[in-house]
Design a protein around this motif. Structure first.
Motif, PDB file in Angstrom:
ATOM      1  N   THR A 187       0.836  -1.205   0.000  1.00  0.00           N
ATOM      2  CA  THR A 187       0.000   0.000   0.000  1.00  0.00           C
ATOM      3  C   THR A 187       0.870   1.255   0.000  1.00  0.00           C
ATOM      4  N   THR A 188       1.895   1.256   0.827  1.00  0.00           N
ATOM      5  CA  THR A 188       2.820   2.390   0.854  1.00  0.00           C
ATOM      6  C   THR A 188       3.482   2.565  -0.505  1.00  0.00           C
ATOM      7  N   ARG A 189       3.899   1.460  -1.114  1.00  0.00           N
ATOM      8  CA  ARG A 189       4.544   1.524  -2.438  1.00  0.00           C
ATOM      9  C   ARG A 189       3.584   2.108  -3.479  1.00  0.00           C
ATOM     10  N   ARG A 190       2.329   1.682  -3.437  1.00  0.00           N
ATOM     11  CA  ARG A 190       1.358   2.168  -4.420  1.00  0.00           C
ATOM     12  C   ARG A 190       1.164   3.686  -4.291  1.00  0.00           C
ATOM     13  N   TRP A 228       2.571   9.255  -6.144  1.00  0.00           N
ATOM     14  CA  TRP A 228       3.171  10.559  -5.869  1.00  0.00           C
ATOM     15  C   TRP A 228       4.366  10.806  -6.788  1.00  0.00           C
ATOM     16  N   LEU A 229       5.171   9.760  -7.038  1.00  0.00           N
ATOM     17  CA  LEU A 229       6.309   9.912  -7.948  1.00  0.00           C
ATOM     18  C   LEU A 229       5.854  10.278  -9.358  1.00  0.00           C
ATOM     19  N   SER A 230       4.638   9.895  -9.719  1.00  0.00           N
ATOM     20  CA  SER A 230       4.127  10.266 -11.043  1.00  0.00           C
ATOM     21  C   SER A 230       3.916  11.774 -11.154  1.00  0.00           C
ATOM     22  N   TYR A 261      15.819  16.026 -19.501  1.00  0.00           N
ATOM     23  CA  TYR A 261      17.126  16.566 -19.137  1.00  0.00           C
ATOM     24  C   TYR A 261      17.907  15.513 -18.367  1.00  0.00           C
ATOM     25  N   ARG A 262      19.212  15.708 -18.334  1.00  0.00           N
ATOM     26  CA  ARG A 262      20.082  14.852 -17.543  1.00  0.00           C
ATOM     27  C   ARG A 262      20.383  15.592 -16.260  1.00  0.00           C
ATOM     28  N   GLY A 263      20.130  14.953 -15.144  1.00  0.00           N
ATOM     29  CA  GLY A 263      20.325  15.577 -13.845  1.00  0.00           C
ATOM     30  C   GLY A 263      21.794  15.774 -13.504  1.00  0.00           C
ATOM     31  N   ARG A 264      22.007  16.448 -12.387  1.00  0.00           N
ATOM     32  CA  ARG A 264      23.373  16.706 -11.933  1.00  0.00           C
ATOM     33  C   ARG A 264      23.984  15.476 -11.280  1.00  0.00           C
ATOM     34  N   SER A 265      23.176  14.470 -11.023  1.00  0.00           N
ATOM     35  CA  SER A 265      23.653  13.188 -10.486  1.00  0.00           C
ATOM     36  C   SER A 265      22.766  12.093 -11.072  1.00  0.00           C
ATOM     37  N   ASP A 266      23.200  10.848 -10.915  1.00  0.00           N
ATOM     38  CA  ASP A 266      22.393   9.726 -11.413  1.00  0.00           C
ATOM     39  C   ASP A 266      21.059   9.660 -10.687  1.00  0.00           C
ATOM     40  N   LEU A 267      21.069   9.948  -9.386  1.00  0.00           N
ATOM     41  CA  LEU A 267      19.831   9.936  -8.614  1.00  0.00           C
ATOM     42  C   LEU A 267      18.867  11.008  -9.112  1.00  0.00           C
ATOM     43  N   GLU A 268      19.381  12.184  -9.413  1.00  0.00           N
ATOM     44  CA  GLU A 268      18.517  13.249  -9.919  1.00  0.00           C
ATOM     45  C   GLU A 268      17.936  12.879 -11.286  1.00  0.00           C
ATOM     46  N   SER A 269      18.734  12.236 -12.128  1.00  0.00           N
ATOM     47  CA  SER A 269      18.233  11.780 -13.433  1.00  0.00           C
ATOM     48  C   SER A 269      17.154  10.716 -13.254  1.00  0.00           C
ATOM     49  N   LEU A 270      17.359   9.804 -12.301  1.00  0.00           N
ATOM     50  CA  LEU A 270      16.362   8.765 -12.029  1.00  0.00           C
ATOM     51  C   LEU A 270      15.058   9.390 -11.525  1.00  0.00           C
ATOM     52  N   MET A 271      15.163  10.384 -10.661  1.00  0.00           N
ATOM     53  CA  MET A 271      13.972  11.048 -10.130  1.00  0.00           C
ATOM     54  C   MET A 271      13.229  11.838 -11.204  1.00  0.00           C
ATOM     55  N   ALA A 272      13.928  12.259 -12.241  1.00  0.00           N
ATOM     56  CA  ALA A 272      13.307  13.041 -13.311  1.00  0.00           C
ATOM     57  C   ALA A 272      12.730  12.176 -14.420  1.00  0.00           C
ATOM     58  N   SER A 273      12.938  10.879 -14.332  1.00  0.00           N
ATOM     59  CA  SER A 273      12.484   9.990 -15.395  1.00  0.00           C
ATOM     60  C   SER A 273      10.959   9.965 -15.495  1.00  0.00           C
ATOM     61  N   PRO A 274      10.425  10.047 -16.702  1.00  0.00           N
ATOM     62  CA  PRO A 274       8.977   9.977 -16.869  1.00  0.00           C
ATOM     63  C   PRO A 274       8.441   8.542 -16.979  1.00  0.00           C
ATOM     64  N   ILE A 326       9.478   2.620 -10.025  1.00  0.00           N
ATOM     65  CA  ILE A 326       9.500   1.363  -9.277  1.00  0.00           C
ATOM     66  C   ILE A 326      10.909   1.118  -8.730  1.00  0.00           C
ATOM     67  N   LYS A 327      11.965   1.467  -9.511  1.00  0.00           N
ATOM     68  CA  LYS A 327      13.337   1.343  -9.004  1.00  0.00           C
ATOM     69  C   LYS A 327      13.529   2.212  -7.764  1.00  0.00           C
ATOM     70  N   LEU A 328      12.999   3.425  -7.803  1.00  0.00           N
ATOM     71  CA  LEU A 328      13.087   4.301  -6.620  1.00  0.00           C
ATOM     72  C   LEU A 328      12.368   3.677  -5.430  1.00  0.00           C
ATOM     73  N   SER A 329      11.201   3.088  -5.677  1.00  0.00           N
ATOM     74  CA  SER A 329      10.464   2.464  -4.577  1.00  0.00           C
ATOM     75  C   SER A 329      11.234   1.276  -4.017  1.00  0.00           C
ATOM     76  N   GLU A 330      11.970   0.570  -4.866  1.00  0.00           N
ATOM     77  CA  GLU A 330      12.768  -0.559  -4.391  1.00  0.00           C
ATOM     78  C   GLU A 330      13.939  -0.084  -3.531  1.00  0.00           C
ATOM     79  N   MET A 331      14.454   1.112  -3.817  1.00  0.00           N
ATOM     80  CA  MET A 331      15.517   1.675  -2.982  1.00  0.00           C
ATOM     81  C   MET A 331      15.009   1.927  -1.566  1.00  0.00           C
ATOM     82  N   LEU A 332      13.726   2.219  -1.434  1.00  0.00           N
ATOM     83  CA  LEU A 332      13.157   2.601  -0.144  1.00  0.00           C
ATOM     84  C   LEU A 332      12.408   1.464   0.549  1.00  0.00           C
ATOM     85  N   LEU A 333      11.826   0.556  -0.227  1.00  0.00           N
ATOM     86  CA  LEU A 333      10.948  -0.471   0.346  1.00  0.00           C
ATOM     87  C   LEU A 333      11.382  -1.898   0.035  1.00  0.00           C
ATOM     88  N   GLY A 334      12.495  -2.059  -0.629  1.00  0.00           N
ATOM     89  CA  GLY A 334      12.943  -3.405  -0.982  1.00  0.00           C
ATOM     90  C   GLY A 334      12.347  -3.874  -2.296  1.00  0.00           C
TER      91      GLY A 334
END
Length: 139
Positions: free
Chosen positions: A53-56, A61-63, A90-103, A109-117
């Motif tokens: 539920t938290t992941r969903r 929200w990430l959308s 755009y390409r972010g200033r770091s890999d994490l920023e680029s991942l967060m900007a991905s449409p 889901i990769k970001l959610s796996e970083m936080l929730l397994g």
């Protein structure tokens, strides 16, 4: 209109209060996501159902969050953006920023796996508002 803006920039009330633009780093944004996940697990529980539920909710929200373009990068884009515009790729200033900007929802889901397994094999995610990522990935 504050509500829609706060979905994309949850630190917007701070910007308004302090009357400044906050060039928030990807790590600071990840900390906000960690807090969101902690609140979700506290509310729904840390069993598999609570994690799903938290992941969903996190993925929904990430959308919205992926639309944020950091202030430091806006200076280098040659096109002004309004709140209703989709950001240009755009390409972010770091890999994490680029991942967060991905449409793309697979990156969310990769970001959610970083936080929730890892995501269970049976987990499916379709954005409620049918974001461009879902349409692009699924035809």
């Amino acid at each position: 209109m504050l509500g829609r803006g706060a979905l994309i920039k949850p630190w917007l009330p701070t910007e308004i209060k302090e009357q400044r633009h906050w060039d928030i780093s990807a790590n600071e944004r990840l900390d906000i996501l960690k807090n969101f996940v902690a609140y979700g697990l506290e509310h729904w529980g840390s069993d598999q159902r609570g994690v799903n539920t938290t992941r969903r909710f996190l993925l929904e929200w990430l959308s919205f969050l992926h639309r944020y373009v950091p202030v430091g990068l806006l200076e280098h884009l040659n096109q002004p953006l309004s709140m209703n515009d989709r950001p240009v790729p755009y390409r972010g200033r770091s890999d994490l920023e680029s991942l967060m900007a991905s449409p793309y929802d697979q990156d969310w889901i990769k970001l959610s796996e970083m936080l929730l397994g890892p995501v269970p094999a049976s987990f499916k995610f379709v954005p409620k508002h049918k974001a461009n990522s879902w349409e692009n990935a699924n035809g």
